[in-house]
Design a protein around this motif. Structure first.
Motif, mmCIF file in Angstrom:
data_model
loop_
_atom_site.group_PDB
_atom_site.id
_atom_site.type_symbol
_atom_site.label_atom_id
_atom_site.label_comp_id
_atom_site.label_asym_id
_atom_site.label_seq_id
_atom_site.Cartn_x
_atom_site.Cartn_y
_atom_site.Cartn_z
ATOM 1 N N THR A 65 -6.053 7.991 11.299
ATOM 2 C CA THR A 65 -5.381 9.257 11.040
ATOM 3 C C THR A 65 -5.575 10.206 12.211
ATOM 4 O O THR A 65 -6.550 10.076 12.969
ATOM 5 C CB THR A 65 -5.920 9.901 9.748
ATOM 6 N N LEU A 88 -0.795 8.649 9.004
ATOM 7 C CA LEU A 88 -1.779 7.685 8.519
ATOM 8 C C LEU A 88 -1.299 6.272 8.790
ATOM 9 O O LEU A 88 -0.095 5.980 8.716
ATOM 10 C CB LEU A 88 -1.999 7.853 7.013
ATOM 11 N N VAL A 106 -10.582 -0.159 2.607
ATOM 12 C CA VAL A 106 -9.277 0.121 3.204
ATOM 13 C C VAL A 106 -9.529 0.826 4.531
ATOM 14 O O VAL A 106 -10.194 1.863 4.573
ATOM 15 C CB VAL A 106 -8.413 1.006 2.293
ATOM 16 N N THR A 107 -9.026 0.256 5.615
ATOM 17 C CA THR A 107 -9.189 0.859 6.935
ATOM 18 C C THR A 107 -8.105 1.901 7.159
ATOM 19 O O THR A 107 -6.919 1.636 6.940
ATOM 20 C CB THR A 107 -9.123 -0.208 8.031
ATOM 21 N N VAL A 108 -8.532 3.096 7.583
ATOM 22 C CA VAL A 108 -7.619 4.231 7.728
ATOM 23 C C VAL A 108 -7.671 4.744 9.160
ATOM 24 O O VAL A 108 -8.755 4.977 9.707
ATOM 25 C CB VAL A 108 -7.983 5.375 6.759
ATOM 26 N N GLN A 144 -13.404 3.447 6.969
ATOM 27 C CA GLN A 144 -12.999 2.833 5.714
ATOM 28 C C GLN A 144 -13.263 3.756 4.525
ATOM 29 O O GLN A 144 -14.224 4.533 4.539
ATOM 30 C CB GLN A 144 -13.760 1.522 5.456
ATOM 31 N N SER A 198 -0.492 -3.767 5.312
ATOM 32 C CA SER A 198 -0.522 -2.589 6.182
ATOM 33 C C SER A 198 0.591 -1.640 5.763
ATOM 34 O O SER A 198 1.597 -2.046 5.179
ATOM 35 C CB SER A 198 -0.361 -2.975 7.657
ATOM 36 N N LEU A 220 -2.709 2.408 7.406
ATOM 37 C CA LEU A 220 -3.640 1.778 6.478
ATOM 38 C C LEU A 220 -3.563 0.264 6.599
ATOM 39 O O LEU A 220 -2.473 -0.302 6.819
ATOM 40 C CB LEU A 220 -3.303 2.171 5.032
ATOM 41 N N THR A 221 -4.712 -0.410 6.413
ATOM 42 C CA THR A 221 -4.754 -1.865 6.334
ATOM 43 C C THR A 221 -5.725 -2.266 5.237
ATOM 44 O O THR A 221 -6.790 -1.651 5.074
ATOM 45 C CB THR A 221 -5.184 -2.509 7.666
ATOM 46 N N LEU A 262 0.844 -1.186 0.000
ATOM 47 C CA LEU A 262 0.000 0.000 0.000
ATOM 48 C C LEU A 262 0.881 1.237 0.000
ATOM 49 O O LEU A 262 1.978 1.237 0.564
ATOM 50 C CB LEU A 262 -0.904 0.023 1.240
ATOM 51 N N VAL A 304 -5.025 6.894 -1.912
ATOM 52 C CA VAL A 304 -4.583 5.609 -1.369
ATOM 53 C C VAL A 304 -4.490 4.622 -2.525
ATOM 54 O O VAL A 304 -5.427 4.505 -3.327
ATOM 55 C CB VAL A 304 -5.561 5.107 -0.299
ATOM 56 N N VAL A 338 0.501 5.889 -0.160
ATOM 57 C CA VAL A 338 -0.349 7.073 -0.126
ATOM 58 C C VAL A 338 0.370 8.195 -0.855
ATOM 59 O O VAL A 338 1.567 8.429 -0.634
ATOM 60 C CB VAL A 338 -0.665 7.509 1.320
#
Length: 473
Positions: free
Chosen positions: A242, A282, A238-240, A259, A290, A284-285, A204, A223, A206
């Motif tokens: 922040t 950030l 996508v789980t964020v 998400q 991740s 992310l997963t 992943l 993303v 950004v």
């Protein structure tokens, strides 16, 4: 054509432009960035090609030209860096406004034996159709990655003797993940096309699209889920996590966390505007993958200032002078932003000067400058118990004198207070130094003890790091 570039410093986007030599014609679909497919450039009235690129420290943009004669000397490319709302000319002078005025590359019939697929096409299914158009009666040899295509894939053949051409259509041609080279050979010449098949996401990343801390512009980031070749791939949530509040509703409210929807390996993340330059962190997963990323939202790189003042004399039993001053300043300085606010009045009572601050307390949304944000959510960019407040921010460093949450070793749940602050880097867990607290402040965090912050020469100074702390008086 190979155009190498190298950038010193950081930014959001890059604009690389190049004018092809006279007699050369850009081959649609041939643009590449470090060997990966790149969207066709825009072109202006002079034939200059405009490539908009994500920020990276170095790279190679390449594309193919069709030409008949020997090419003359090549013109040097231009390179422009965008940082927030500021543009830096690294080579030549081409603006992002010129990019918007340029038109998309014209879509036309391809000159060559292979009519489909077009060069640079990115496939998300592992089968495709290949269409050949050659002179009538010629024998053709079609290969994919060096292996002949079986005649059983030939689904349709059209022969036009009158116009002297034949069209062959091959169906269900299998592709492999990554690059695929389709080649055709005939007795009178050959042709080839490079296409791509995306694989499973393996990482992943950004990319910042717009990071401008002006109190009204949303922060925008892209993303991306990438396969082994760097092509965008994947669908789903996508789980964020922040440190800045998201602007859009949760795309998957039945899942825990926040998400954003990933489509074809890309998702847009929009965060609420921030009034002050601030770091953005950030986490992310996505499907077992991740990643973490950190950026810095910088303020506007244009100077802004306003100043108002008045003075007067009151005549009576005694002569009394009074005055008032208000002002606000934003100015770029050494790669960061300097902000200053002034709001105070001076009067005399029984011969003693009395200074009052207008930067204290909540602002009136219908009142005077300086305010940021919508009227219903107005906030002071620089609150202070004194008539003056200062703050300088740049990536990795913050220094100022203003009101914010106090940080004193050994004490918790302290309210806001005006003090000199140094943070390196700025953020929720920085190395922090607080001191020179404004006089007259009393904080009662637990309703049981009073902790007076003394005058500047007796202020307590502390230094704190994430995971540990050290203090001194």
């Amino acid at each position: 054509m190979r155009l190498e570039f190298r950038v010193k410093g950081t930014g959001d986007r890059l604009l690389l432009t190049h004018r092809p030599p006279e007699g050369g014609q850009f081959e649609p679909g041939s643009a590449r960035l470090d060997g990966r497919p790149l969207e066709d450039p825009r072109v202006d009235g002079e034939g200059r090609l405009y490539f908009e690129l994500p920020y990276q420290a170095q790279g190679v943009v390449s594309y193919e030209l069709r030409h008949r004669e020997a090419l003359p000397a090549l013109e040097a490319p231009t390179l422009t860096l965008r940082m927030g709302d500021r543009e830096v000319y690294l080579q030549g002078q081409q603006t992002f406004a010129s990019l918007q005025r340029a038109r998309p590359t014209e879509v036309r019939l391809r000159e060559g034996f292979i009519q489909e697929p077009l060069p640079g096409t990115v496939f998300r299914v592992d089968r495709t159709r290949v269409v050949l158009q050659t002179p009538y009666g010629l024998e053709t040899r079609l290969t994919l990655n060096g292996q002949p295509i079986d005649t059983k894939n030939l689904g349709e053949a059209t022969y036009d003797e009158e116009n002297g051409r034949q069209t062959l259509q091959f169906y269900g041609v299998p592709l492999q993940e990554g690059r695929n080279l389709i080649e055709v050979e005939t007795p009178v010449g050959s042709d080839r096309v490079e296409v791509f098949l995306v694989g499973r996401p393996v990482r992943l990343e950004v990319r910042p699209l717009r990071l401008l801390a002006d109190g009204r512009t949303p922060l925008e980031l892209e993303v991306r889920a990438l396969d082994a070749l760097g092509l965008t791939a994947g669908f789903g949530p996508v789980t964020v996590e922040t440190n800045v509040e998201p602007l859009e509703p949760d795309a998957f409210p039945l899942l825990s966390g926040y998400q954003v929807p990933l489509k074809d390996g890309q998702a847009l993340l929009r965060l609420r505007p921030t009034a002050a330059p601030t770091p953005l962190r950030l986490r992310l997963t996505f499907e077992g993958l991740s990643a973490q990323a950190e950026f810095f939202a910088l303020g506007r790189q244009e100077g802004l200032w306003q100043l108002q003042g008045s003075a007067g004399v009151r005549l009576g039993e005694s002569i009394q002078a009074f005055g008032m001053g208000r002002g606000y300043l934003e100015a770029p300085l050494e790669g960061g932003v300097l902000r200053a606010a002034l709001d105070g009045s001076l009067r005399f009572e029984e011969g003693r000067p009395q200074v009052e601050s207008g930067l204290r307390g909540l602002p009136d949304p219908t009142g005077r400058f300086p305010l940021t944000g919508a009227g219903s959510e107005a906030q002071r960019p620089l609150p202070s118990n004194d008539p003056v407040a200062l703050r300088y921010d740049r990536e990795g460093f913050s220094l100022g004198y203003f009101a914010d949450q106090l940080s004193v070793f050994g004490l918790s749940e302290l309210p806001q207070g005006t003090a000199l602050r140094l943070e390196d880097p700025p953020g929720p867990s920085p190395a922090r130094l607080c001191g020179l607290a404004a006089g007259g402040q009393q904080n009662r965090p637990d309703r049981a003890r009073w902790h007076p912050l003394l005058q500047a020469e007796r202020a307590r100074r502390t230094r704190q790091r994430a995971g540990g702390a050290a203090g001194g008086g």
